[in-house]
Design an enzyme around this catalytic site. Structure first.
Site, PDB file in Angstrom:
ATOM      1  N   TRP A 159     -14.002 -11.604   0.002  1.00  0.00           N
ATOM      2  CA  TRP A 159     -14.126 -10.176   0.306  1.00  0.00           C
ATOM      3  C   TRP A 159     -14.888  -9.393  -0.751  1.00  0.00           C
ATOM      4  O   TRP A 159     -15.324  -8.278  -0.508  1.00  0.00           O
ATOM      5  CB  TRP A 159     -12.733  -9.547   0.467  1.00  0.00           C
ATOM      6  CG  TRP A 159     -11.796  -9.833  -0.675  1.00  0.00           C
ATOM      7  CD1 TRP A 159     -10.830 -10.789  -0.722  1.00  0.00           C
ATOM      8  CD2 TRP A 159     -11.747  -9.165  -1.954  1.00  0.00           C
ATOM      9  NE1 TRP A 159     -10.181 -10.767  -1.940  1.00  0.00           N
ATOM     10  CE2 TRP A 159     -10.725  -9.772  -2.699  1.00  0.00           C
ATOM     11  CE3 TRP A 159     -12.464  -8.100  -2.519  1.00  0.00           C
ATOM     12  CZ2 TRP A 159     -10.396  -9.368  -4.005  1.00  0.00           C
ATOM     13  CZ3 TRP A 159     -12.151  -7.703  -3.817  1.00  0.00           C
ATOM     14  CH2 TRP A 159     -11.131  -8.336  -4.537  1.00  0.00           C
ATOM     15  N   ASN A 160     -15.052  -9.952  -1.955  1.00  0.00           N
ATOM     16  CA  ASN A 160     -15.535  -9.115  -3.067  1.00  0.00           C
ATOM     17  C   ASN A 160     -17.043  -8.873  -3.071  1.00  0.00           C
ATOM     18  O   ASN A 160     -17.508  -7.843  -3.564  1.00  0.00           O
ATOM     19  CB  ASN A 160     -15.083  -9.691  -4.416  1.00  0.00           C
ATOM     20  CG  ASN A 160     -15.488 -11.129  -4.619  1.00  0.00           C
ATOM     21  OD1 ASN A 160     -15.765 -11.861  -3.677  1.00  0.00           O
ATOM     22  ND2 ASN A 160     -15.518 -11.560  -5.867  1.00  0.00           N
ATOM     23  N   ARG A 168     -25.901 -16.171   0.463  1.00  0.00           N
ATOM     24  CA  ARG A 168     -25.994 -17.294  -0.464  1.00  0.00           C
ATOM     25  C   ARG A 168     -25.640 -18.614   0.213  1.00  0.00           C
ATOM     26  O   ARG A 168     -26.084 -19.674  -0.230  1.00  0.00           O
ATOM     27  CB  ARG A 168     -25.077 -17.052  -1.676  1.00  0.00           C
ATOM     28  CG  ARG A 168     -25.426 -17.913  -2.876  1.00  0.00           C
ATOM     29  CD  ARG A 168     -24.828 -17.377  -4.140  1.00  0.00           C
ATOM     30  NE  ARG A 168     -23.406 -17.677  -4.255  1.00  0.00           N
ATOM     31  CZ  ARG A 168     -22.654 -17.277  -5.284  1.00  0.00           C
ATOM     32  NH1 ARG A 168     -23.182 -16.537  -6.239  1.00  0.00           N
ATOM     33  NH2 ARG A 168     -21.382 -17.605  -5.348  1.00  0.00           N
ATOM     34  N   LYS A 183     -16.731 -17.786   8.719  1.00  0.00           N
ATOM     35  CA  LYS A 183     -15.528 -16.969   8.830  1.00  0.00           C
ATOM     36  C   LYS A 183     -15.552 -15.960   7.683  1.00  0.00           C
ATOM     37  O   LYS A 183     -15.226 -16.297   6.553  1.00  0.00           O
ATOM     38  CB  LYS A 183     -14.261 -17.819   8.741  1.00  0.00           C
ATOM     39  CG  LYS A 183     -12.985 -17.026   9.040  1.00  0.00           C
ATOM     40  CD  LYS A 183     -11.748 -17.725   8.523  1.00  0.00           C
ATOM     41  CE  LYS A 183     -11.605 -17.594   7.031  1.00  0.00           C
ATOM     42  NZ  LYS A 183     -11.476 -16.178   6.568  1.00  0.00           N
ATOM     43  N   GLY A 237     -13.684 -18.759  -3.221  1.00  0.00           N
ATOM     44  CA  GLY A 237     -12.376 -18.124  -3.299  1.00  0.00           C
ATOM     45  C   GLY A 237     -11.539 -18.733  -4.400  1.00  0.00           C
ATOM     46  O   GLY A 237     -12.066 -19.300  -5.367  1.00  0.00           O
ATOM     47  N   SER A 238     -10.243 -18.643  -4.257  1.00  0.00           N
ATOM     48  CA  SER A 238      -9.340 -19.090  -5.316  1.00  0.00           C
ATOM     49  C   SER A 238      -9.292 -20.608  -5.401  1.00  0.00           C
ATOM     50  O   SER A 238      -9.496 -21.320  -4.413  1.00  0.00           O
ATOM     51  CB  SER A 238      -7.933 -18.557  -5.064  1.00  0.00           C
ATOM     52  OG  SER A 238      -7.326 -19.218  -3.976  1.00  0.00           O
ATOM     53  N   GLU A 259     -16.902 -22.899  -4.717  1.00  0.00           N
ATOM     54  CA  GLU A 259     -17.067 -21.969  -5.848  1.00  0.00           C
ATOM     55  C   GLU A 259     -15.726 -21.281  -5.997  1.00  0.00           C
ATOM     56  O   GLU A 259     -15.375 -20.400  -5.215  1.00  0.00           O
ATOM     57  CB  GLU A 259     -18.208 -20.991  -5.559  1.00  0.00           C
ATOM     58  CG  GLU A 259     -18.690 -20.259  -6.791  1.00  0.00           C
ATOM     59  CD  GLU A 259     -17.991 -18.938  -6.976  1.00  0.00           C
ATOM     60  OE1 GLU A 259     -17.061 -18.883  -7.828  1.00  0.00           O
ATOM     61  OE2 GLU A 259     -18.336 -17.980  -6.297  1.00  0.00           O
ATOM     62  N   LEU A 260     -14.963 -21.706  -7.021  1.00  0.00           N
ATOM     63  CA  LEU A 260     -13.562 -21.346  -7.110  1.00  0.00           C
ATOM     64  C   LEU A 260     -13.303 -20.369  -8.259  1.00  0.00           C
ATOM     65  O   LEU A 260     -14.184 -19.630  -8.667  1.00  0.00           O
ATOM     66  CB  LEU A 260     -12.726 -22.622  -7.242  1.00  0.00           C
ATOM     67  CG  LEU A 260     -12.987 -23.668  -6.139  1.00  0.00           C
ATOM     68  CD1 LEU A 260     -12.172 -24.924  -6.362  1.00  0.00           C
ATOM     69  CD2 LEU A 260     -12.716 -23.087  -4.757  1.00  0.00           C
ATOM     70  N   ARG A 287     -18.310  -4.549 -13.689  1.00  0.00           N
ATOM     71  CA  ARG A 287     -19.099  -4.657 -12.464  1.00  0.00           C
ATOM     72  C   ARG A 287     -18.178  -5.076 -11.324  1.00  0.00           C
ATOM     73  O   ARG A 287     -17.328  -5.948 -11.463  1.00  0.00           O
ATOM     74  CB  ARG A 287     -20.217  -5.686 -12.646  1.00  0.00           C
ATOM     75  CG  ARG A 287     -21.165  -5.798 -11.469  1.00  0.00           C
ATOM     76  CD  ARG A 287     -22.336  -6.705 -11.819  1.00  0.00           C
ATOM     77  NE  ARG A 287     -21.938  -8.071 -11.971  1.00  0.00           N
ATOM     78  CZ  ARG A 287     -22.112  -9.021 -11.036  1.00  0.00           C
ATOM     79  NH1 ARG A 287     -22.686  -8.713  -9.882  1.00  0.00           N
ATOM     80  NH2 ARG A 287     -21.734 -10.255 -11.261  1.00  0.00           N
ATOM     81  N   GLU A 390      -6.717 -15.327 -13.872  1.00  0.00           N
ATOM     82  CA  GLU A 390      -7.887 -14.523 -13.523  1.00  0.00           C
ATOM     83  C   GLU A 390      -7.417 -13.108 -13.178  1.00  0.00           C
ATOM     84  O   GLU A 390      -6.595 -12.930 -12.277  1.00  0.00           O
ATOM     85  CB  GLU A 390      -8.610 -15.157 -12.340  1.00  0.00           C
ATOM     86  CG  GLU A 390      -9.974 -14.576 -12.059  1.00  0.00           C
ATOM     87  CD  GLU A 390     -10.738 -15.388 -11.024  1.00  0.00           C
ATOM     88  OE1 GLU A 390     -11.975 -15.289 -11.013  1.00  0.00           O
ATOM     89  OE2 GLU A 390     -10.107 -16.106 -10.234  1.00  0.00           O
ATOM     90  N   SER A 450     -26.191 -14.078 -12.773  1.00  0.00           N
ATOM     91  CA  SER A 450     -26.509 -14.522 -11.414  1.00  0.00           C
ATOM     92  C   SER A 450     -27.950 -14.206 -11.029  1.00  0.00           C
ATOM     93  O   SER A 450     -28.458 -13.114 -11.297  1.00  0.00           O
ATOM     94  CB  SER A 450     -25.561 -13.853 -10.416  1.00  0.00           C
ATOM     95  OG  SER A 450     -24.217 -14.171 -10.705  1.00  0.00           O
TER      96      SER A 450
END
Length: 487
Positions: A159-160, A168, A183, A237-238, A259-260, A287, A390, A450
């Site tokens: 969501w971020n 990407r 999804k 995500g996590s 990508e965790l 940011r 985190e 990035s």
């Protein structure tokens, strides 16, 4: 809500996108999307069921062979047209992200630029997929090494960064010749849905990309991942969720990109240019309101400069304006929901109880929305939860070190390894840090790393695979070797 926002929201489809059509979910089920700055419902959209997920995968499978056979230049042209359409609609995309996610409008515009670059980059990579041909060492045959699309792919995005995380993943898949079921997150699905409208306008054939937003993520995802026709899974995500998805993907021996989570160290040596270090810290920490896997999580500062670094940071943080991201001058918007606020409060409270000094902030704001003050903590003690977890919020936590060896030990003292940041004017030390820090990426005297042309990804519990760069398209290609005997 302004008329501009209302008109924009009404332009976003409410259905699922399957086989080139916007359709209702099974049973006409729906769910609401909220503005985290006000808690208001901004759009009610279709809520996909597992059966809808299967329909989407059916469409992707049906389109796979034709899309794989499409000329690379054609795939490239579609991605390039999508890039141009994103530029034409950049203000709409930015505003939509601000409304559904909360980030300041200026940052949302930056995400449109960043996310759009994946479309441009992979439009260029689509025509550069190559192999090799040559005599084998024994001289008995000629080797042909070629690349093939992996096949139908399933994407689960966070969501971020609702726009950039979609582009990407989608851009390299399309460039490679793979079809997609995506999804988007239930908290911020509208940006992806709007973007797919642009892909459709760019000429993307029906079934090549399918969108199934849902409030029942695991129920929809599990049968898609278990379907033997799926060949690729990509998740951002996590780490906790990522481990479960990897286990599910193992049954079908799927290609995975993960990508965790992150726990990024931000190391400031005694010889650092403090002006640059402060600017880098503000970018790396605040940011996206601190809600980024690449956000600096642990500020590890040499004891000789820690007080001055903290003083300068606190002065800047105290000047930050909090509010809805559409308001002029706002730099800190809301967190995504009240659970995120509670987590930030819990981590700050634990650090203070263990001896940290609260220099600024440290409180949730009363009233509508999920706002948390930008916060600075100094003298954070070993064992504090904020050094292990985190944060995903606007909290800057400073610990100290005495020498380079201790800095490396503290920086690497985590199960995560996504990104690190180092500030030093000693070139030799900087090179030593490149080798010593256990992360997939590093910023040397810079707070944002990035770039669409660079490989994004981590080591250890921060994931597998890379997104972006030359490496990104190879996540969607399989290598085939053929031997032709020499007569």
């Amino acid at each position: 809500m302004t008329d501009l926002e209302k008109n924009l929201l009404e332009s976003v489809p409410t259905g699922l996108y399957i086989a080139g059509e916007w359709v209702a979910a099974e049973g006409d089920k729906t769910f609401d999307v909220h503005d985290p700055a006000t808690n208001d419902v901004v759009r009610t959209i279709a809520d996909a069921s597992p059966a809808d997920g299967k329909r989407a995968l059916d469409a992707a499978v049906a389109a796979q062979d034709a899309w794989a056979a499409t000329a690379p230049r054609t795939r490239s042209d579609i991605l390039r047209r999508a890039f141009d359409l994103v530029q034409a609609h950049k203000e709409d995309l930015a505003l939509l992200m601000t409304v559904e996610m909360g980030k300041p409008l200026a940052e949302a515009r930056g995400e449109v630029v960043y996310g759009g670059e994946f479309l441009r980059w992979f439009s260029e990579e689509a025509v550069r997929i190559s192999g090799r041909y040559g005599l084998n060492p024994e001289g008995t045959g000629r080797m042909v090494v070629s690349q093939r699309p992996v096949g139908p792919s399933f994407f689960v995005t966070p969501w971020n960064f609702p726009f950039a995380m979609a582009t990407r993943k989608i851009a390299p898949a399309l460039a490679a010749g793979c079809t997609v079921v995506i999804k988007p997150p239930a908290l911020t699905p509208l940006t992806t849905m709007y973007f797919v409208k642009l892909l459709e306008e760019a000429g993307l054939p029906a079934g090549v990309v399918n969108v199934v937003q849902t409030s029942r993520s695991s129920a929809l995802s599990a049968p898609i991942i278990a379907d033997p026709r799926l060949r690729k899974l990509s998740f951002t995500g996590s780490t906790e969720v990522g481990r479960k998805l990897i286990a599910q993907a193992a049954e079908g021996v799927l290609r995975v990109s993960m990508e965790l989570g992150g726990n990024a160290p931000f190391v400031v040596f005694e010889d650092a240019d403090l002006d640059k270090a402060v600017e880098g810290a503000l970018a790396a920490k605040f940011r996206n309101i601190g809600q980024a896997c690449t956000a600096a999580n642990r500020f590890i500062v040499h004891r000789d400069v820690a007080d001055e670094f903290a003083r300068r940071i606190t002065e800047r943080v105290n000047a930050m304006k909090i509010g809805r991201g559409t308001e002029e001058g706002v730099t800190i918007g809301p967190l995504i929901d009240h659970d995120a606020v509670a987590k930030a409060q819990e981590l700050v409270g634990d650090a203070v109880e263990r001896g940290a000094t609260l220099l600024s902030g440290g409180k949730a704001l009363e009233g509508a929305g999920s706002f948390y003050q930008p916060t600075v903590l100094s003298n954070v003690q070993a064992g504090s939860e904020i050094l292990r977890e985190e944060i995903f919020g606007p909290v800057l936590a400073i610990a100290t070190f005495a020498d380079e060896a201790e800095a490396v030990r503290l920086a690497n003292d985590t199960e995560y390894g996504l990104v690190s940041y180092v500030f030093t004017q000693d070139l030799a030390r900087g090179h030593r840090m490149i080798d010593a820090l256990e992360t997939g990426m590093m910023g040397l005297n810079v707070g944002v790393v990035s770039n669409a042309a660079a490989p994004f990804g981590g080591v250890k519990q921060s994931g597998v695979g890379r997104e972006g760069g030359f490496e990104g398209i190879h996540e969607y290609l399989s290598t085939k070797y053929t031997l032709i005997p020499v007569d």
